[in-house]
Write a protein that holds these residues in place. Structure first.
Motif, PDB file in Angstrom:
ATOM      1  N   SER A  85       5.559   6.672   1.093  1.00 17.35           N
ATOM      2  CA  SER A  85       6.870   6.715   0.450  1.00 17.35           C
ATOM      3  C   SER A  85       7.312   5.334  -0.014  1.00 17.35           C
ATOM      4  O   SER A  85       8.036   5.203  -0.990  1.00 17.35           O
ATOM      5  CB  SER A  85       7.916   7.358   1.354  1.00 17.35           C
ATOM      6  N   ASN A  86       6.870   4.275   0.657  1.00 18.14           N
ATOM      7  CA  ASN A  86       7.083   2.917   0.174  1.00 18.14           C
ATOM      8  C   ASN A  86       6.058   2.689  -0.935  1.00 18.14           C
ATOM      9  O   ASN A  86       4.855   2.724  -0.679  1.00 18.14           O
ATOM     10  CB  ASN A  86       6.891   1.903   1.299  1.00 18.14           C
ATOM     11  N   PRO A  87       6.482   2.474  -2.171  1.00 14.16           N
ATOM     12  CA  PRO A  87       5.544   2.414  -3.303  1.00 14.16           C
ATOM     13  C   PRO A  87       4.467   1.335  -3.202  1.00 14.16           C
ATOM     14  O   PRO A  87       3.451   1.425  -3.869  1.00 14.16           O
ATOM     15  CB  PRO A  87       6.440   2.156  -4.519  1.00 14.16           C
ATOM     16  N   THR A  88       4.675   0.327  -2.364  1.00 13.19           N
ATOM     17  CA  THR A  88       3.653  -0.713  -2.237  1.00 13.19           C
ATOM     18  C   THR A  88       2.590  -0.370  -1.200  1.00 13.19           C
ATOM     19  O   THR A  88       1.574  -1.045  -1.114  1.00 13.19           O
ATOM     20  CB  THR A  88       4.291  -2.071  -1.861  1.00 13.19           C
ATOM     21  N   ASP A  89       2.816   0.682  -0.420  1.00  9.68           N
ATOM     22  CA  ASP A  89       1.883   1.052   0.643  1.00  9.68           C
ATOM     23  C   ASP A  89       1.043   2.257   0.249  1.00  9.68           C
ATOM     24  O   ASP A  89       1.507   3.156  -0.439  1.00  9.68           O
ATOM     25  CB  ASP A  89       2.640   1.379   1.934  1.00  9.68           C
ATOM     26  N   TRP A  90      -0.206   2.262   0.717  1.00  6.06           N
ATOM     27  CA  TRP A  90      -1.117   3.377   0.474  1.00  6.06           C
ATOM     28  C   TRP A  90      -2.095   3.460   1.637  1.00  6.06           C
ATOM     29  O   TRP A  90      -2.270   2.505   2.387  1.00  6.06           O
ATOM     30  CB  TRP A  90      -1.867   3.200  -0.852  1.00  6.06           C
ATOM     31  N   VAL A  91      -2.706   4.616   1.794  1.00  8.10           N
ATOM     32  CA  VAL A  91      -3.786   4.825   2.759  1.00  8.10           C
ATOM     33  C   VAL A  91      -4.853   5.667   2.058  1.00  8.10           C
ATOM     34  O   VAL A  91      -4.599   6.247   1.004  1.00  8.10           O
ATOM     35  CB  VAL A  91      -3.301   5.533   4.055  1.00  8.10           C
ATOM     36  N   TYR A  92      -6.016   5.721   2.633  1.00  7.98           N
ATOM     37  CA  TYR A  92      -7.056   6.597   2.087  1.00  7.98           C
ATOM     38  C   TYR A  92      -6.644   8.052   2.300  1.00  7.98           C
ATOM     39  O   TYR A  92      -5.964   8.374   3.279  1.00  7.98           O
ATOM     40  CB  TYR A  92      -8.402   6.325   2.754  1.00  7.98           C
ATOM     41  N   ALA A  93      -7.043   8.908   1.398  1.00  7.24           N
ATOM     42  CA  ALA A  93      -6.632  10.313   1.416  1.00  7.24           C
ATOM     43  C   ALA A  93      -6.965  11.003   2.739  1.00  7.24           C
ATOM     44  O   ALA A  93      -6.211  11.868   3.195  1.00  7.24           O
ATOM     45  CB  ALA A  93      -7.268  11.065   0.253  1.00  7.24           C
ATOM     46  N   ASP A  94      -8.068  10.627   3.390  1.00  8.16           N
ATOM     47  CA  ASP A  94      -8.422  11.298   4.645  1.00  8.16           C
ATOM     48  C   ASP A  94      -7.609  10.780   5.835  1.00  8.16           C
ATOM     49  O   ASP A  94      -7.763  11.270   6.946  1.00  8.16           O
ATOM     50  CB  ASP A  94      -9.922  11.218   4.917  1.00  8.16           C
TER      51      ASP A  94
END
Length: 160
Positions: free
Chosen positions: A87-96
């Protein structure tokens, strides 16, 4: 005219092979173990879980899961199906890492957010409001009745 068509097709095939004409993009989406999103290697048989792509360890025979073209500008260089945006646009994780029971985004958006669309706790999990921010809405059942409070309601010690 059949001979001319045959020559034209052979020339086009040679041009693609030599890289003179662009190739159609290769679909590398696959379902890895536990139906997690994965990356399909050139051998068309090996499916690398998303979180093992660009991790510094070559899982594909030819190393295509670690190539600069794929890993050079994370997450922008990754295909969209390998990435989950927090939800924080600068953060991401791998789909799994989405819907895996762990708070990988840091704000639980990968476990409870509307974009995650996670199923309810599975049989290996206990549903509660966890005390520790490591978990979001479920804790592993292995933590039940271990003498340590993991749920705000203490249900992990008295009900689980």
């Amino acid at each position: 005219s059949a001979t001319a068509l045959l020559i034209l097709m052979a020339a086009a095939g040679l041009a693609v092979a030599l890289g003179l004409l662009p190739r159609a993009p290769v679909n590398r989406f696959c379902a890895a173990s536990n139906n997690w999103t994965g990356f399909l290697c050139d051998d068309r048989a090996t499916c690398v879980p998303a979180s093992q792509v660009c991790d510094g360890v070559s899982n594909c025979r030819n190393g295509e899961d670690e190539q600069e073209e794929l890993c050079g500008d994370l997450p922008r260089s990754l295909p969209g199906y390998l990435v989950f945006r927090c939800s924080n646009p600068t953060d991401w994780v791998y789909a799994d890492q989405s819907c895996n029971g762990m708070n990988d985004c840091g704000d639980c958006s990968d476990e409870m957010g509307s974009l995650a669309a996670c199923p309810p706790c599975g049989s290996e999990w206990w549903s509660c409001s966890p005390v520790l921010y490591e978990y979001c809405s479920c804790i592993p059942r292995s933590l039940c009745r271990d003498g340590v409070q993991h749920c705000l309601s203490w249900s992990d010690e008295y009900v689980c």
